[in-house]
Scaffold this motif. Structure first.
Motif, PDB file in Angstrom:
ATOM      1  N   TYR A 154     -10.483  -1.820 -19.087  1.00 41.82           N
ATOM      2  CA  TYR A 154     -10.353  -3.024 -19.927  1.00 41.82           C
ATOM      3  C   TYR A 154      -9.001  -3.707 -19.713  1.00 41.82           C
ATOM      4  O   TYR A 154      -8.908  -4.938 -19.684  1.00 41.82           O
ATOM      5  CB  TYR A 154     -10.567  -2.690 -21.402  1.00 41.82           C
ATOM      6  CG  TYR A 154     -12.025  -2.668 -21.786  1.00 41.82           C
ATOM      7  CD1 TYR A 154     -12.672  -3.834 -22.197  1.00 41.82           C
ATOM      8  CD2 TYR A 154     -12.765  -1.494 -21.729  1.00 41.82           C
ATOM      9  CE1 TYR A 154     -14.023  -3.827 -22.533  1.00 41.82           C
ATOM     10  CE2 TYR A 154     -14.107  -1.476 -22.065  1.00 41.82           C
ATOM     11  CZ  TYR A 154     -14.733  -2.645 -22.469  1.00 41.82           C
ATOM     12  OH  TYR A 154     -16.071  -2.639 -22.800  1.00 41.82           O
ATOM     13  N   CYS A 178      -7.091  -6.972 -25.298  1.00 43.28           N
ATOM     14  CA  CYS A 178      -8.083  -7.851 -24.664  1.00 43.28           C
ATOM     15  C   CYS A 178      -8.333  -9.120 -25.466  1.00 43.28           C
ATOM     16  O   CYS A 178      -9.126  -9.969 -25.044  1.00 43.28           O
ATOM     17  CB  CYS A 178      -9.413  -7.114 -24.483  1.00 43.28           C
ATOM     18  SG  CYS A 178      -9.430  -5.976 -23.098  1.00 43.28           S
ATOM     19  N   LYS A 181      -8.244 -12.164 -23.616  1.00 45.21           N
ATOM     20  CA  LYS A 181      -9.093 -12.163 -22.417  1.00 45.21           C
ATOM     21  C   LYS A 181     -10.550 -12.490 -22.722  1.00 45.21           C
ATOM     22  O   LYS A 181     -11.359 -12.654 -21.813  1.00 45.21           O
ATOM     23  CB  LYS A 181      -9.068 -10.777 -21.755  1.00 45.21           C
ATOM     24  CG  LYS A 181      -7.769 -10.380 -21.105  1.00 45.21           C
ATOM     25  CD  LYS A 181      -7.975  -9.041 -20.412  1.00 45.21           C
ATOM     26  CE  LYS A 181      -6.715  -8.536 -19.755  1.00 45.21           C
ATOM     27  NZ  LYS A 181      -6.958  -7.258 -19.054  1.00 45.21           N
TER      28      LYS A 181
END
Length: 354
Positions: A154, A178, A181
């Motif tokens: 990840y 994340c 992202k």
């Protein structure tokens, strides 16, 4: 879009699913639609994976002798192989198939579904192949107890695609780094399979795959209560055409969805003219609104029965239903999916400096 002449091939990893699977359907449609966009030098393939025979034998032996191995859980990337020429037959598709694990770091971009996210470190990152993750379910993010591989996968992903708000929230909790992202993604419900002029019957449909014990209990308690002019049909192991045929005939669909990112069947049922009663699967909360959808508390069988009986004779505001159905149709349209795929392709090209 960049004017670069570099080639970009977007490869989706997928299980060799013999039976119907919403996740595989989404992956197939994404790959197919990328190719149909006909963007210069941009193509897409699907790579099917399966467990090696020796891995299956070991699993069977462990189950037979009740052996628990806590060293590694989930699919091990060392125990998978390519399922060559595999193509699902349970719905129409026109995908291009990749036959091997050989990736070209100059043109290939690999997308792993979240169930195989931990494969990314070994298959791509260690070999300097760029990749992303497609999160289809927030409750299947824990794919292995090899947390090092999972975390690395990840952390080094170029982006993480999410098809629902619930999945995005799960990603932010499990992998906080994340958060920036995450890219909104979507999927298509092919309404060409839906015939709203099909004659409706006093029919209730359901799919028992996720929570069979719950559906069996609901049917048990309904057997003395359901009026004789009504009948119930289990939709199971049918191709896409047959599924939509029965959804087109039924008036009520019972949802036994469980820990779903955003389950397809309730949406397909709603677009086919059904009143949907049942569990949201959590991810479905963002679309689970009246008058089409009625939420049942997970495990509350008596509430389930009560809502079914109430809805047998209930009259609805057709104007409100049609308005809600129109919004659903737009949300899960090919147009929206293609726009999201274009954004993803631009993101890939920007990050890879194409």
């Amino acid at each position: 879009m960049s004017s670069s002449n570099k080639s970009l091939n977007i490869i989706y990893i997928c299980t060799a699913e013999k039976g119907a699977s919403g996740g595989a359907k989404i992956i197939y449609n994404h790959s197919d639609h990328i190719n149909k966009l006909k963007i210069k030098n941009v193509t897409s393939e699907v790579l099917h994976v399966k467990k090696k025979k020796i891995s299956k034998w070991k699993t069977s032996i462990k189950k037979a002798f009740n052996i628990n191995n806590t060293d590694y859980s989930g699919w091990n990337p060392n125990n998978i192989t390519v399922s060559k020429n595999f193509r699902s037959t349970w719905f129409k598709n026109n995908i291009k198939i990749k036959q091997d694990f050989l990736f070209n770091k100059k043109k290939d971009f690999v997308i792993f579904p979240e169930i195989f996210a931990h494969f990314a470190k070994k298959m791509c990152f260690d070999k300097k192949i760029s990749y992303g993750i497609l999160a289809l379910n927030g409750y299947t993010l824990k794919t292995t107890n090899d947390y090092k591989s999972l975390e690395d996968s990840y952390k080094n992903a170029k982006f993480v695609l999410s098809v629902s708000k619930d999945i995005s929230n799960c990603l932010k909790l499990a992998f906080p780094y994340c958060s920036n992202k995450i890219i909104d993604s979507s999927f298509t419900i092919d309404t060409s399979n839906i015939n709203l002029n099909q004659k409706k019957e006093n029919l209730i449909t359901y799919m028992p795959r996720k929570l069979p014990q719950h559906s069996e209990l609901v049917l048990f308690f309904l057997r003395k209560t359901l009026p004789k002019k009504w009948r119930i049909k289990k939709i199971h192991n049918l191709n896409e055409k047959k599924v939509f045929y029965y959804l087109g005939k039924s008036k009520i669909f019972l949802s036994f969805t469980h820990f779903e990112g955003l389950g397809m069947p309730p949406i397909e049922a709603a677009l086919s003219g059904n009143k949907v009663i049942g569990y949201t699967g959590e991810g479905g909360k963002e679309i689970w609104k009246k008058p089409i959808f009625t939420e049942v508390e997970n495990g509350n069988i008596l509430q389930f029965i009560n809502f079914i009986i109430k809805n047998l004779k209930k009259r609805y505001n057709l104007q409100k239903i049609n308005k809600q159905r129109k919004k659903l149709k737009q949300k899960f349209s090919i147009k929206v999916e293609k726009n999201n795929l274009l954004k993803m392709i631009n993101k890939i090209k920007f990050q890879l400096k194409y």
